[in-house]
Design a protein around this motif. Sequence first.
Motif, mmCIF file in Angstrom:
data_model
loop_
_atom_site.group_PDB
_atom_site.id
_atom_site.type_symbol
_atom_site.label_atom_id
_atom_site.label_comp_id
_atom_site.label_asym_id
_atom_site.label_seq_id
_atom_site.Cartn_x
_atom_site.Cartn_y
_atom_site.Cartn_z
ATOM 1 N N ASP A 4 83.654 71.214 58.100
ATOM 2 C CA ASP A 4 83.996 71.555 56.872
ATOM 3 C C ASP A 4 82.267 70.220 55.760
ATOM 4 O O ASP A 4 82.729 69.858 54.983
ATOM 5 C CB ASP A 4 84.781 70.555 56.095
ATOM 6 N N LEU A 12 78.223 71.543 47.453
ATOM 7 C CA LEU A 12 79.031 70.695 47.094
ATOM 8 C C LEU A 12 79.527 70.117 48.346
ATOM 9 O O LEU A 12 79.579 70.744 49.617
ATOM 10 C CB LEU A 12 80.732 71.253 47.279
ATOM 11 N N ARG A 13 79.882 68.537 48.680
ATOM 12 C CA ARG A 13 79.349 68.256 50.080
ATOM 13 C C ARG A 13 80.727 68.486 50.877
ATOM 14 O O ARG A 13 81.626 68.547 49.962
ATOM 15 C CB ARG A 13 79.101 67.190 50.123
ATOM 16 N N PHE A 15 84.443 68.017 52.860
ATOM 17 C CA PHE A 15 85.558 67.257 52.117
ATOM 18 C C PHE A 15 85.141 66.129 53.230
ATOM 19 O O PHE A 15 85.402 64.889 52.425
ATOM 20 C CB PHE A 15 87.169 68.611 52.878
ATOM 21 N N SER A 16 85.379 65.969 54.304
ATOM 22 C CA SER A 16 84.880 64.663 55.440
ATOM 23 C C SER A 16 84.072 63.851 55.150
ATOM 24 O O SER A 16 83.919 62.474 55.016
ATOM 25 C CB SER A 16 85.019 64.648 56.886
ATOM 26 N N SER A 18 83.184 63.453 51.768
ATOM 27 C CA SER A 18 83.683 62.488 50.600
ATOM 28 C C SER A 18 83.384 61.201 50.388
ATOM 29 O O SER A 18 84.759 60.558 51.098
ATOM 30 C CB SER A 18 85.124 63.319 49.986
ATOM 31 N N LEU A 19 83.291 60.684 49.541
ATOM 32 C CA LEU A 19 82.771 59.321 49.413
ATOM 33 C C LEU A 19 84.750 58.530 49.245
ATOM 34 O O LEU A 19 85.722 57.567 49.929
ATOM 35 C CB LEU A 19 82.434 58.716 48.742
ATOM 36 N N MET A 21 87.206 60.398 49.701
ATOM 37 C CA MET A 21 88.067 60.230 50.570
ATOM 38 C C MET A 21 87.513 59.780 51.443
ATOM 39 O O MET A 21 89.478 58.939 52.891
ATOM 40 C CB MET A 21 88.427 62.075 50.949
ATOM 41 N N SER A 177 89.936 62.592 43.639
ATOM 42 C CA SER A 177 89.439 64.079 44.250
ATOM 43 C C SER A 177 88.309 64.545 44.828
ATOM 44 O O SER A 177 87.598 65.651 44.780
ATOM 45 C CB SER A 177 89.787 65.353 43.005
ATOM 46 N N ASN A 178 86.683 63.526 44.905
ATOM 47 C CA ASN A 178 85.983 64.360 45.374
ATOM 48 C C ASN A 178 85.724 64.333 47.159
ATOM 49 O O ASN A 178 85.159 63.672 47.323
ATOM 50 C CB ASN A 178 84.746 63.127 44.532
#
Length: 178
Positions: A4, A12-13, A15-16, A18-19, A21, A177-178
């Motif tokens: 991912d 879009l970067r 999911f792992s 994502s700052l 998250m 949600s980012n």
Amino acid sequence: MIDDTSSAGARLRGFSMSLPMALLRAREAVMQHFRAMLRSFGITEQQWRVLRALASKRTVEFSELVEMTFLLAPSMSRILKELESRKLIVRRTTDEDLRKINVSITAAGLRLIEKVAPHSEFIYAQISSRYGLKKLATLQAMLKDLELALSGELIAQPSGNESKTSGRLKAGSRSASN
């Protein structure tokens, strides 16, 4: 295994990466060590957050307490109702404006903090031991720097059709949600 690290045509970067998250995962890793201990004292992590904030200032106006603890006002109202029923806090209207409420920690609330404190500090010591005292201090300083760098005005959004949400975001949004 799904990689991912990139998605949506690399626009879009992953999911792992994502700052928000990553911060949530780190928070969860930390809080899992505190929850059982707090539960053993009959308090939730949100109630503890409120009591800790009140212990640092003794009396705080409701809206300031909401800001200090990053809790939403409706949640704060429920939490205060429970803490008040247990005589850990008191709520009073202000003399200047009867619509404003001051919240204060009681002697019973301070005694609870004193009971929980050694257990909380033991967990902090264990975290420091596992992660490293110097690394933990560096992390806390970096998080403070990040908070200061991003506080205030929102980062400019791309113009045109690139961002349909720019008009809907407001400063202080608690979206992750980012």
